[in-house]
Design a protein around this motif. Structure first.
Motif, PDB file in Angstrom:
ATOM      1  N   ASP A 139       0.856  -1.197   0.000  1.00 47.10           N
ATOM      2  CA  ASP A 139       0.000   0.000   0.000  1.00 47.10           C
ATOM      3  C   ASP A 139       0.888   1.242   0.000  1.00 47.10           C
ATOM      4  OD1 ASP A 139      -1.966   1.855   0.195  1.00 47.10           O
ATOM      5  OD2 ASP A 139      -2.599   1.291   2.232  1.00 47.10           O
ATOM      6  N   ILE A 140       0.887   1.975  -1.123  1.00 51.10           N
ATOM      7  CA  ILE A 140       1.724   3.175  -1.256  1.00 51.10           C
ATOM      8  C   ILE A 140       1.278   4.281  -0.290  1.00 51.10           C
ATOM      9  CG2 ILE A 140       2.519   4.931  -2.891  1.00 51.10           C
ATOM     10  CD1 ILE A 140       2.156   2.955  -5.102  1.00 51.10           C
ATOM     11  N   ALA A 141       0.044   4.227   0.154  1.00 54.54           N
ATOM     12  CA  ALA A 141      -0.464   5.239   1.089  1.00 54.54           C
ATOM     13  C   ALA A 141       0.330   5.251   2.381  1.00 54.54           C
ATOM     14  CB  ALA A 141      -1.943   4.982   1.369  1.00 54.54           C
ATOM     15  N   GLN A 142       0.934   4.112   2.740  1.00 53.00           N
ATOM     16  CA  GLN A 142       1.766   4.065   3.936  1.00 53.00           C
ATOM     17  C   GLN A 142       2.965   5.003   3.787  1.00 53.00           C
ATOM     18  OE1 GLN A 142       1.290   2.447   6.767  1.00 53.00           O
ATOM     19  NE2 GLN A 142      -0.578   1.330   6.180  1.00 53.00           N
ATOM     20  N   ILE A 143       3.437   5.209   2.561  1.00 53.26           N
ATOM     21  CA  ILE A 143       4.583   6.099   2.328  1.00 53.26           C
ATOM     22  C   ILE A 143       4.135   7.555   2.263  1.00 53.26           C
ATOM     23  CG2 ILE A 143       6.578   6.542   0.822  1.00 53.26           C
ATOM     24  CD1 ILE A 143       6.591   3.800   2.181  1.00 53.26           C
ATOM     25  N   THR A 144       3.034   7.780   1.556  1.00 51.86           N
ATOM     26  CA  THR A 144       2.563   9.164   1.421  1.00 51.86           C
ATOM     27  C   THR A 144       2.102   9.741   2.757  1.00 51.86           C
ATOM     28  OG1 THR A 144       0.348   8.367   0.841  1.00 51.86           O
ATOM     29  CG2 THR A 144       1.885   8.807  -0.973  1.00 51.86           C
ATOM     30  N   ALA A 145       1.790   8.871   3.743  1.00 43.31           N
ATOM     31  CA  ALA A 145       1.340   9.350   5.062  1.00 43.31           C
ATOM     32  C   ALA A 145       2.501   9.636   6.000  1.00 43.31           C
ATOM     33  CB  ALA A 145       0.400   8.315   5.686  1.00 43.31           C
ATOM     34  N   LEU A 146       3.711   9.336   5.605  1.00 43.70           N
ATOM     35  CA  LEU A 146       4.859   9.513   6.492  1.00 43.70           C
ATOM     36  C   LEU A 146       5.141  10.982   6.844  1.00 43.70           C
ATOM     37  CD1 LEU A 146       7.429   6.827   5.218  1.00 43.70           C
ATOM     38  CD2 LEU A 146       6.118   6.833   7.340  1.00 43.70           C
ATOM     39  N   PRO A 147       4.956  11.958   5.914  1.00 43.87           N
ATOM     40  CA  PRO A 147       5.227  13.347   6.315  1.00 43.87           C
ATOM     41  C   PRO A 147       4.386  13.775   7.507  1.00 43.87           C
ATOM     42  CG  PRO A 147       5.139  13.193   3.941  1.00 43.87           C
ATOM     43  CD  PRO A 147       4.714  11.882   4.456  1.00 43.87           C
ATOM     44  N   ALA A 148       3.175  13.266   7.603  1.00 42.52           N
ATOM     45  CA  ALA A 148       2.317  13.628   8.733  1.00 42.52           C
ATOM     46  C   ALA A 148       2.776  12.960  10.018  1.00 42.52           C
ATOM     47  CB  ALA A 148       0.870  13.247   8.424  1.00 42.52           C
ATOM     48  N   LYS A 149       3.580  11.857   9.879  1.00 40.91           N
ATOM     49  CA  LYS A 149       4.077  11.133  11.057  1.00 40.91           C
ATOM     50  C   LYS A 149       5.558  11.400  11.274  1.00 40.91           C
ATOM     51  CE  LYS A 149       0.849   7.309  10.139  1.00 40.91           C
ATOM     52  NZ  LYS A 149       0.746   5.861   9.882  1.00 40.91           N
ATOM     53  N   ARG A 150       6.010  12.572  10.817  1.00 39.72           N
ATOM     54  CA  ARG A 150       7.432  12.869  10.924  1.00 39.72           C
ATOM     55  C   ARG A 150       7.933  12.760  12.363  1.00 39.72           C
ATOM     56  NH1 ARG A 150      10.917  16.231   7.947  1.00 39.72           N
ATOM     57  NH2 ARG A 150       9.153  16.805   6.598  1.00 39.72           N
TER      58      ARG A 150
END
Length: 637
Positions: free
Chosen positions: A49-60
């Protein structure tokens, strides 16, 4: 001293094999454990699931680290871990998508990341594994990675079990029920049958012979020309004694490795001893009978020395029922053999070529096996066929009969005397061809003159004795004269004559043979001059030279001192005597053949026209010539 054979012997024991297996597994386990890197026990959550990568900036703030494994591959892995979370997240993405994610997500948002190093991947092997990979696929991948190692291990185990290629001997074990034929198949050969019956009595009544202090093995030596039945006799003997036969070729004992022949003989002996009473038959064993100590290498006689020990070594009960039967195409009368080896054989049976009566019965036996209607017995003169097949072994006679059957099948006819003659010609001479010489008129003329020269010098002694043509025809061994080429002999023509069973030839007969050989080249000189002789006489001159050397040098037939001059180093004087006798016999041949110039000239034209002249046709033409000459003489008178 350690040898491969000792290792093979040890590996036959179950305990040794089990211990070796345990040791191998222990070593493999130990090496595997030492090479294994401790793995991170953290649980792994795999996803695509690529969304796991795109959500990383919010979990910095929660991101502990972010790694990219195998970024240059078709399927890079994004590996990241969050604080206060013991799980390891692995996101597998396509290679093209990775470039977009790296540019749009990681670099644009300034997320810290790094490339996964080899030491990290070694301690996190599960990162590069997929959940959907089956156990079979993993096993296949393992095999492909270690294919060379597996092949080497299997090859080593095979060599330990079976030895190096060629170190064994191929032996065939035949039980009595598998052996065909009987002593009755030896047509004639009554002297040989009596020897075999005596041998059978000795083997069956060992106790009686022990009373006469004869307690050694009855080893048997079979000698004689090829195709006379030595191999069959060994099978007949085993069947008659109702014991197994272990058959091997002595020529195959030597493997090319030092000691290979010796090990093969020991293996044969062990196999025979395990069966109790049996026969070991070694075919083509002439090489084992050669005198030892001829070579400079010490191991060259290992095989012969081993056979000596096995034939009559230290007295023991082991192998008491084993009978060694060896076959050789040579005997001690014609070839120098090792005395110690010959002494080991208490029974020697010498095979010979069949005589005329035996050949007739052999031919009758072979032909009688065919179905009714295949042989025209009324038009089959077996006496004539037996006469023309002199000096042929039973095996070659069987080949002649088989060739006659092939011709009969091809031509849809029945076997008769003429077909047997053609089969004999095909089996002994080979295929003939007219096309090769059809357009070579000049060569065919020379060949015709050459072959007619042989013929007239064959009958010359009888004509000079005043015998009639009918009497000469009866004595002449001629079968036919041909100007057809023979590829097997490399000849453009030939004179086919019946052989003679008599092996002891006198000086007069040998001189006649030389004169007959010179007849061809003398005919060429008569018609073409001394400088017109061709190379077609090469084979004749070689044979004549060998015969003259035998007569002059080896047998001293022209000298009162009967010595073998060939054993002396100075051969110049011997050469002079041979040249003098050759000149004498050739001069006589050249003078004698001139008396037949007219007959040769007339027969030459007929032979060139018909290619082949049989014995009957030639003598019929000579009879016509004689009648014309007589009529002309009467007209003159």
């Amino acid at each position: 001293m350690f040898t491969l054979y000792k290792l093979q012997t040890a590996l036959r024991k179950t305990t040794v094999r089990a211990a070796l297996l345990v040791l191998t597994l222990s070593l493999a386990l130990l090496i595997g454990l030492r090479a294994e890197v401790p793995q991170d026990p953290s649980p792994i959550l795999r996803t695509q699931d690529i969304a796991q990568i795109t959500a990383l900036p919010a979990k910095r703030a929660q991101l502990e680290y972010l790694l990219i494994a195998a970024p240059q591959s078709d399927a890079p892995r994004y590996v990241f871990k969050l604080k206060n979370d013991n799980k390891l997240y692995v996101v597998k993405v396509p290679g093209t998508t990775h470039l977009s994610l790296e540019r749009e997500v990681l670099l644009r948002n300034n997320l810290p990341y790094a490339i996964a190093r080899d030491d990290y991947l070694a301690s996190h092997k599960a990162v590069m594994q997929d959940d959907d990979v089956s156990l079979l696929a993993r096993a296949g991948a393992f095999v492909m990675r270690h294919l060379l190692d597996i092949v080497l291990v299997v090859l080593a185990l095979f060599l330990l079990k079976n030895g190096l290629p060629g170190m064994g001997v191929s032996a065939t074990v035949l039980t009595p029920d598998q052996l065909g034929g009987s002593m009755d198949d030896l047509i004639g050969m009554e002297d040989i049958k009596q020897e075999v019956l005596h041998l059978e009595d000795m083997i069956r009544n060992r106790a009686q012979y022990k009373e006469h202090d004869i307690d050694k093995p009855f080893n048997v030596m079979l000698t004689g020309p090829a195709g006379t039945g030595k191999t069959k006799l060994a099978g007949y003997l085993a069947k008659k004694l109702d014991i197994p036969l272990i058959q091997a070729s002595a020529s195959a004992l030597e493997s090319g490795y030092i000691g290979g022949g010796s090990k093969a003989l020991h293996a044969l002996h062990r196999k025979a001893c395990a069966r109790g009473k049996c026969i070991i038959f070694l075919d083509e064993a002439q090489g084992l009978f050669m005198p030892r100590g001829r070579g400079e290498k010490k191991w060259e006689d290992d095989t012969a020395n081993t056979l000596l020990g096995l034939l009559d070594g230290v007295r023991s009960d082991k192998g008491e029922g084993v009978i060694w039967v060896v076959a050789s195409n040579f005997d001690d009368a014609s070839t120098s053999m090792d005395e110690a080896m010959l002494r080991r054989f208490s029974v020697k049976i010498n095979f010979r070529l069949p005589n005329k009566t035996e050949r007739r019965e052999l031919l009758r036996s072979f032909l009688a096996r065919k179905a009714n209607g295949c042989v025209d017995w009324e038009d089959l003169n077996l006496d004539h066929v037996a006469e023309i097949t002199a000096n042929l072994s039973p095996a070659v006679l069987q080949t002649v009969v088989e060739r006659a059957s092939m011709l009969a099948i091809q031509e849809k006819c029945i076997i008769n005397t003429d077909l047997m003659f053609r089969a004999f010609e095909r089996a002994t001479i080979g295929l003939t061809d007219r096309a090769t010489t059809a357009e070579k008129t000049r060569q065919r003329e020379r060949v015709a003159l050459h072959e007619l020269g042989h013929f007239f010098m064959q009958i010359d002694p009888w004509l000079r004795q005043g015998l009639t043509l009918a009497e000469v025809k009866e004595r002449s061994p001629l079968l036919k004269i041909s100007t057809e080429s023979v590829s097997k002999l490399g000849a453009l023509g030939y004179v086919l004559s019946a052989s003679d069973d008599v092996a002891l030839r006198t000086l007069e007969e040998l001189e006649r043979d030389v004169i007959q050989l010179y007849g061809g080249v003398a005919a060429e000189e008569l018609f073409y001059g001394a400088r017109g002789i061709s190379v077609g006489s090469q084979n004749d001159i070689e044979k004549a030279t060998s015969m003259l050397d035998l007569m002059v040098n080896k047998l001293s037939m022209y000298s009162r001192s009967k010595i073998d001059h060939s054993q002396f180093k100075d051969h110049e004087a011997d050469l002079g005597q041979v040249e003098a006798k050759a000149d004498e016999l050739y001069s006589y041949t050249l003078t004698a053949i001139a008396d037949y110039r007219d007959q040769i000239t007339e027969l030459k034209g007929i032979l060139m026209d018909q290619y082949v002249l049989s014995k009957d046709a030639i003598f019929a033409l000579l009879e016509q010539q004689q009648q014309r000459a007589t009529a002309q003489e009467e007209l003159v008178c």
